[in-house]
Design a protein around this motif. Structure first.
Motif, PDB file in Angstrom:
ATOM      1  N   GLY A   1       0.770  -1.236   0.000  1.00  0.00           N
ATOM      2  CA  GLY A   1       0.000   0.000   0.000  1.00  0.00           C
ATOM      3  C   GLY A   1       0.800   1.283   0.000  1.00  0.00           C
ATOM      4  N   TYR A   2       2.051   1.240  -0.448  1.00  0.00           N
ATOM      5  CA  TYR A   2       2.882   2.446  -0.464  1.00  0.00           C
ATOM      6  C   TYR A   2       2.444   3.422  -1.541  1.00  0.00           C
ATOM      7  CZ  TYR A   2       6.512   0.655   2.720  1.00  0.00           C
ATOM      8  OH  TYR A   2       7.200   0.189   3.811  1.00  0.00           O
ATOM      9  N   LYS A   3       2.486   4.699  -1.199  1.00  0.00           N
ATOM     10  CA  LYS A   3       2.433   5.761  -2.193  1.00  0.00           C
ATOM     11  C   LYS A   3       3.868   5.965  -2.664  1.00  0.00           C
ATOM     12  CE  LYS A   3       1.368   9.513  -4.520  1.00  0.00           C
ATOM     13  NZ  LYS A   3       0.609   9.442  -5.797  1.00  0.00           N
ATOM     14  N   VAL A   4       4.116   5.854  -3.964  1.00  0.00           N
ATOM     15  CA  VAL A   4       5.464   5.954  -4.519  1.00  0.00           C
ATOM     16  C   VAL A   4       5.644   7.305  -5.188  1.00  0.00           C
ATOM     17  CG1 VAL A   4       7.141   4.959  -6.111  1.00  0.00           C
ATOM     18  CG2 VAL A   4       5.578   3.456  -4.866  1.00  0.00           C
ATOM     19  N   VAL A   5       6.701   8.033  -4.799  1.00  0.00           N
ATOM     20  CA  VAL A   5       7.027   9.311  -5.439  1.00  0.00           C
ATOM     21  C   VAL A   5       8.494   9.285  -5.851  1.00  0.00           C
ATOM     22  CG1 VAL A   5       5.279  10.618  -4.189  1.00  0.00           C
ATOM     23  CG2 VAL A   5       7.569  10.406  -3.209  1.00  0.00           C
ATOM     24  N   ASN A   6       8.814   9.987  -6.939  1.00  0.00           N
ATOM     25  CA  ASN A   6      10.171   9.928  -7.483  1.00  0.00           C
ATOM     26  C   ASN A   6      10.800  11.287  -7.760  1.00  0.00           C
ATOM     27  OD1 ASN A   6       8.943   7.066  -9.023  1.00  0.00           O
ATOM     28  ND2 ASN A   6      10.750   6.977  -7.697  1.00  0.00           N
ATOM     29  N   ASP A   7      10.174  12.364  -7.287  1.00  0.00           N
ATOM     30  CA  ASP A   7      10.813  13.674  -7.431  1.00  0.00           C
ATOM     31  C   ASP A   7      10.323  14.594  -6.317  1.00  0.00           C
ATOM     32  OD1 ASP A   7       8.319  14.891  -8.241  1.00  0.00           O
ATOM     33  OD2 ASP A   7       8.689  14.191 -10.285  1.00  0.00           O
ATOM     34  N   ARG A   8      10.961  15.745  -6.222  1.00  0.00           N
ATOM     35  CA  ARG A   8      10.679  16.690  -5.141  1.00  0.00           C
ATOM     36  C   ARG A   8       9.233  17.180  -5.174  1.00  0.00           C
ATOM     37  NH1 ARG A   8      10.804  22.358  -4.776  1.00  0.00           N
ATOM     38  NH2 ARG A   8      11.329  23.130  -2.653  1.00  0.00           N
ATOM     39  N   ASP A   9       8.738  17.525  -6.361  1.00  0.00           N
ATOM     40  CA  ASP A   9       7.387  18.072  -6.462  1.00  0.00           C
ATOM     41  C   ASP A   9       6.349  17.071  -5.950  1.00  0.00           C
ATOM     42  OD1 ASP A   9       8.481  20.351  -7.520  1.00  0.00           O
ATOM     43  OD2 ASP A   9       8.009  19.844  -9.611  1.00  0.00           O
ATOM     44  N   SER A  10       6.503  15.810  -6.346  1.00  0.00           N
ATOM     45  CA  SER A  10       5.548  14.772  -5.917  1.00  0.00           C
ATOM     46  C   SER A  10       5.620  14.554  -4.413  1.00  0.00           C
ATOM     47  CB  SER A  10       5.830  13.471  -6.659  1.00  0.00           C
ATOM     48  OG  SER A  10       5.683  13.635  -8.055  1.00  0.00           O
ATOM     49  N   LEU A  11       6.830  14.630  -3.869  1.00  0.00           N
ATOM     50  CA  LEU A  11       6.993  14.467  -2.418  1.00  0.00           C
ATOM     51  C   LEU A  11       6.254  15.562  -1.669  1.00  0.00           C
ATOM     52  CD1 LEU A  11       8.521  13.080   0.021  1.00  0.00           C
ATOM     53  CD2 LEU A  11      10.221  14.892  -0.279  1.00  0.00           C
ATOM     54  N   LEU A  12       6.464  16.813  -2.058  1.00  0.00           N
ATOM     55  CA  LEU A  12       5.880  17.939  -1.335  1.00  0.00           C
ATOM     56  C   LEU A  12       4.362  17.994  -1.485  1.00  0.00           C
ATOM     57  CD1 LEU A  12       8.520  20.741  -2.045  1.00  0.00           C
ATOM     58  CD2 LEU A  12       8.378  19.177  -0.096  1.00  0.00           C
ATOM     59  N   LYS A  13       3.859  17.474  -2.603  1.00  0.00           N
ATOM     60  CA  LYS A  13       2.412  17.489  -2.840  1.00  0.00           C
ATOM     61  C   LYS A  13       1.683  16.422  -2.025  1.00  0.00           C
ATOM     62  CE  LYS A  13       2.504  19.307  -7.570  1.00  0.00           C
ATOM     63  NZ  LYS A  13       2.316  18.954  -9.013  1.00  0.00           N
ATOM     64  N   TYR A  14       2.408  15.390  -1.598  1.00  0.00           N
ATOM     65  CA  TYR A  14       1.740  14.266  -0.924  1.00  0.00           C
ATOM     66  C   TYR A  14       1.227  14.681   0.450  1.00  0.00           C
ATOM     67  CZ  TYR A  14       0.748   9.719   1.076  1.00  0.00           C
ATOM     68  OH  TYR A  14       0.118   8.651   1.672  1.00  0.00           O
ATOM     69  N   LYS A  15      -0.064  14.505   0.676  1.00  0.00           N
ATOM     70  CA  LYS A  15      -0.682  14.867   1.957  1.00  0.00           C
ATOM     71  C   LYS A  15      -1.425  13.680   2.574  1.00  0.00           C
ATOM     72  CE  LYS A  15       0.517  19.160   1.204  1.00  0.00           C
ATOM     73  NZ  LYS A  15       1.645  19.781   1.954  1.00  0.00           N
ATOM     74  N   GLY A  16      -1.204  12.489   2.036  1.00  0.00           N
ATOM     75  CA  GLY A  16      -1.974  11.334   2.459  1.00  0.00           C
ATOM     76  C   GLY A  16      -1.467  10.668   3.729  1.00  0.00           C
ATOM     77  N   LYS A  17      -2.120   9.533   4.044  1.00  0.00           N
ATOM     78  CA  LYS A  17      -1.824   8.778   5.262  1.00  0.00           C
ATOM     79  C   LYS A  17      -1.209   7.423   4.950  1.00  0.00           C
ATOM     80  CE  LYS A  17      -4.010   7.423   9.625  1.00  0.00           C
ATOM     81  NZ  LYS A  17      -5.294   7.316  10.383  1.00  0.00           N
ATOM     82  N   ASP A  18      -1.165   7.065   3.668  1.00  0.00           N
ATOM     83  CA  ASP A  18      -0.576   5.782   3.291  1.00  0.00           C
ATOM     84  C   ASP A  18       0.929   5.798   3.548  1.00  0.00           C
ATOM     85  OD1 ASP A  18      -3.012   4.809   2.427  1.00  0.00           O
ATOM     86  OD2 ASP A  18      -2.707   5.456   0.355  1.00  0.00           O
ATOM     87  N   PRO A  19       1.542   4.612   3.723  1.00  0.00           N
ATOM     88  CA  PRO A  19       3.004   4.588   3.846  1.00  0.00           C
ATOM     89  C   PRO A  19       3.637   5.174   2.590  1.00  0.00           C
ATOM     90  CG  PRO A  19       2.132   2.379   3.482  1.00  0.00           C
ATOM     91  CD  PRO A  19       0.961   3.265   3.761  1.00  0.00           C
ATOM     92  N   LEU A  20       4.801   5.793   2.771  1.00  0.00           N
ATOM     93  CA  LEU A  20       5.396   6.588   1.691  1.00  0.00           C
ATOM     94  C   LEU A  20       6.769   6.042   1.308  1.00  0.00           C
ATOM     95  CD1 LEU A  20       5.322   9.116  -0.130  1.00  0.00           C
ATOM     96  CD2 LEU A  20       6.295  10.399   1.803  1.00  0.00           C
ATOM     97  N   LEU A  21       6.928   5.725   0.022  1.00  0.00           N
ATOM     98  CA  LEU A  21       8.220   5.344  -0.548  1.00  0.00           C
ATOM     99  C   LEU A  21       8.643   6.430  -1.519  1.00  0.00           C
ATOM    100  CD1 LEU A  21      10.542   3.300  -1.144  1.00  0.00           C
ATOM    101  CD2 LEU A  21       9.067   2.331  -2.930  1.00  0.00           C
ATOM    102  N   GLY A  22       9.698   7.148  -1.197  1.00  0.00           N
ATOM    103  CA  GLY A  22      10.202   8.195  -2.078  1.00  0.00           C
ATOM    104  C   GLY A  22      11.643   7.916  -2.458  1.00  0.00           C
ATOM    105  N   ILE A  23      11.865   7.637  -3.746  1.00  0.00           N
ATOM    106  CA  ILE A  23      13.213   7.337  -4.241  1.00  0.00           C
ATOM    107  C   ILE A  23      13.532   8.364  -5.319  1.00  0.00           C
ATOM    108  CG2 ILE A  23      14.729   5.608  -5.261  1.00  0.00           C
ATOM    109  CD1 ILE A  23      13.681   4.828  -2.511  1.00  0.00           C
ATOM    110  N   PHE A  24      14.642   9.126  -5.135  1.00  0.00           N
ATOM    111  CA  PHE A  24      14.864  10.327  -5.923  1.00  0.00           C
ATOM    112  C   PHE A  24      16.133  10.314  -6.769  1.00  0.00           C
ATOM    113  CE2 PHE A  24      12.678  11.303  -1.904  1.00  0.00           C
ATOM    114  CZ  PHE A  24      11.431  11.625  -2.418  1.00  0.00           C
TER     115      PHE A  24
END
Length: 664
Positions: free
Chosen positions: A364-387
């Motif tokens: 159930g991870y929310k996956v983000v791959n850049d700064r803009d996507s990271l900063l926009k994320y406001k959810g409660k799901d687990p977060l995987l950010g690889i940049f």
């Protein structure tokens, strides 16, 4: 009563001293923490948190043409403390632990007896190694819930014994809801001093502003030696913080055995694993966050969640996070290392698996791959950010020398492009806090935040980049404290700032680079005269006029005369490397040896002075040192971290603060 207690303490001391054996001297060992032909893992003087889980392995060795004796036994006897095992003699280990061991195993391995044998082997002598034959037994997921002192005895080879004293520490009442552990990888007091010097205003030799970590109320120091060496690496030093056990170079969450597999070594339960199964009595299972500027599979972040003897098994380490036997499944994972998540261009994922997809679908991870996507994320799901495909780019290149970011293939998704939109450490840390707070405000959480490239830039002696990343961590500490206060979590949160190991970096003066550059390459004496010491050192030219915590200009006239004790042969001009990270030494194109030999790079500071290396010719960068590292503490339980302490104590103190473990 006093007399009885005194006699008991004397008897205990006598029992312990009977098995005491100092660490054996020498550079090469048959196996870590195994000075005799009978090995017990965990070894002598290991400490455990009551109720924590750990594996036990015994090995019996025979060298050269000797045959290994596979008849041996393991017993355990409680020497002190109350409980049902308090007044009994030695008990067969399987009976004591209520765990049936794995079937007896056997294998062979080789090792080098000394430096002569090692270097002969490196030059092609196949007879330089010593063969060893092994018989072994392992007990998995052992727990000891009764605090006290125990003696473990391996009997083998018709009467020989290897004994180990184990100490089980009691569980304490929880003191804090949350813990944040900041790690400036490789950071020392000298580096902090240098970072302060180049970033804070001073008048008449007095600083007018201080760094955020300077303002912590508690300061201590940590001894960093590893299980079998005076010098540690990031894997086993970070593991000490996460398990309370020492290990050997390259090992994560295990005691290294001698088997071929890097994944069957005796495991130590991790802080994050304990956090995940914390008792309801102490608040219930809590959250876990991992933030790093390195690859998320790199040694320090992987120490939070992985078990392997080999830190370089990065593809499998990605899988362990969500598929391990007792996976941590962290709520927040932010950093680099994208190439181990996919099999596209440059990808190295395990079995070609798309782990971005697996993490999202299975956990159930929310996956983000850049700064803009990271900063926009406001959810409660687990977060995987690889940049980034590898380690994230350093602060100096992301903010000053931005053209150095334009490296094809650095994008974390495998699209072949450059990673031009990476977040900073503070942005990642704050986002991690947001997610952890949403998911675990009631239960609390543990988060590790690493400024990885303090170390990664110290290795190639790129001091400007290392100090800039240290300053980025300090700015992140300030932003974190503000966030905690704003969200009314500051009184419930222990903040620790430390390093996993040291480098021998120091500053011994200043350099007039204008004078330095006025001489020809052959005028090395004159170039050295540009270094000012004592009263002639003066002050460097760095100024932070905009107050952002970083020098406004890095290419200045008066710089720092800095260096380390362990380095390869290279050239030094004491000036910032504008075109990217330094490469101080390169492999020789001709050598009569079978192994690589390095010489000063012709492209690194070509007009600098020659510094003959203090290291062997096989080293291309600087190495770690044995300095104690500082630890700063603030918040509930911070008083525990004052003074001198071993790196294994950090785990036990954090466990005490968070109320982890299970006591009978």
């Amino acid at each position: 009563m006093v007399k009885v207690i005194s006699i008991a303490l004397i008897s205990l001391a006598t029992a312990i001293s009977a098995v005491t054996a100092l660490d054996p001297v020498g550079q090469f060992k048959r196996a870590a923490a195994c000075p005799t032909l009978g090995c017990v893992f965990p070894p002598d003087r290991s400490e455990f948190l009551a109720g924590s889980r750990f594996d036990v392995r015994v090995e019996v060795h025979a060298e050269n043409n000797d045959k290994v004796n596979n008849k041996y036994s393991l017993t355990i006897e409680k020497l002190s403390g109350n409980g049902k095992h308090g007044k009994r003699g030695a008990i067969e280990f399987s009976k004591f632990s209520h765990i049936k061991p794995n079937g007896q195993e056997s294998w062979d391995f080789t090792y080098f007896k000394d430096a002569s044998a090692y270097w002969k082997s490196q030059d092609g002598d196949k007879n330089a190694v010593t063969p060893v034959h092994v018989a072994s037994t392992a007990w998995r997921r052992v727990q000891i819930r009764e605090p006290g002192t125990y003696k473990v005895t391996l009997k083998y080879n018709n009467g020989k014994k290897t004994e180990a004293i184990w100490t089980v520490n009691p569980v304490s009442k929880r003191k804090a809801k949350n813990v944040i552990l900041f790690i400036g990888d490789g950071m020392t007091t000298a580096m902090i001093t240098a970072a302060r010097l180049i970033s804070k205003p001073h008048i008449s030799g007095k600083y007018q502003k201080h760094m955020h970590m300077d303002q912590f109320p508690v300061l201590g120091h940590i001894m960093t030696h590893s299980l079998d060496s005076l010098i540690t690496d990031s894997a086993n030093s970070a593991s000490a913080y996460n398990t309370g056990h020492k290990s050997a170079a390259g090992a994560l969450g295990v005691y290294p055995d001698t088997s071929a597999s890097p994944f069957d070594d005796p495991k130590q339960e991790l802080l994050a694993e304990l956090m995940r199964r914390r008792s309801k009595k102490n608040g219930g299972a809590g959250g876990v966050g991992i933030v790093t500027t390195a690859e998320v599979q790199d040694a320090t972040p992987a120490a939070v969640y992985a078990h392997t003897r080999d830190r370089d098994e990065k593809a499998t380490i990605v899988d362990q996070m969500i598929h391990g036997p007792n996976p941590v499944v962290a709520d927040v994972i932010l950093g680099g290392g994208g190439k181990y998540f996919h099999s596209k261009q440059g990808g190295k994922s395990l079995n070609g698996t798309d782990y971005y997809n697996v993490y999202a679908k299975e956990r159930g991870y929310k996956v983000v791959n850049d700064r803009d996507s990271l900063l926009k994320y406001k959810g409660k799901d687990p977060l995987l950010g690889i940049f980034h495909s590898g380690n994230m780019d350093v602060w100096l290149d992301r903010n000053v020398y931005k053209k150095n970011l334009d490296n094809a293939g650095s994008d974390p998704t495998g699209n072949g492009k450059a990673a031009l939109n990476q977040p900073g450490l503070e942005e990642m840390a704050i986002k991690g806090l947001e997610v952890l707070d949403k998911r675990h405000r009631k239960e609390g959480w543990f988060m590790m935040v690493e400024a990885a490239s303090v170390d990664k830039m110290m290795h190639p002696m790129d001091y400007d980049r290392a100090l800039a990343d240290l300053l980025e961590m300090d700015k992140t500490i300030g932003g974190t404290k503000e966030w905690l206060k704003r969200h009314k979590l500051d009184k419930d949160t222990l903040i620790l700032v430390t390093a996993d190991h040291a480098h021998s970096f120091d500053v011994y003066g200043s350099v007039d680079t204008q004078y330095f550059n006025s001489f020809s390459d052959s005028e090395e004496l004159e170039k050295k005269n540009s270094v000012g010491t004592y009263e002639n050192s003066g002050w460097p030219s760095y100024v932070d006029a905009d107050g952002d915590g970083f020098p406004d200009k890095w290419d200045v006239r008066y710089t720092l005369a800095a260096g380390t004790a362990g380095f390869p042969s290279h050239r030094e001009d004491f000036q910032v490397s504008i075109n990217g990270t330094r490469v101080p030494a390169v492999a020789k194109t001709t050598s009569h040896h079978h192994y690589k030999v390095y010489e000063p790079s012709p492209n690194d500071d070509p007009h600098g002075i020659l510094k003959p290396g203090t290291l062997g010719g096989t080293e291309s960068v600087g190495v770690h040192s044995l300095q104690d590292v500082p630890i700063f503490a603030s918040g509930p339980g911070s008083d525990l971290f004052a003074g001198i302490q071993d790196n294994t104590e950090i785990f036990h103190k954090i466990s005490e603060v968070l109320g982890l473990g299970e006591q009978a």
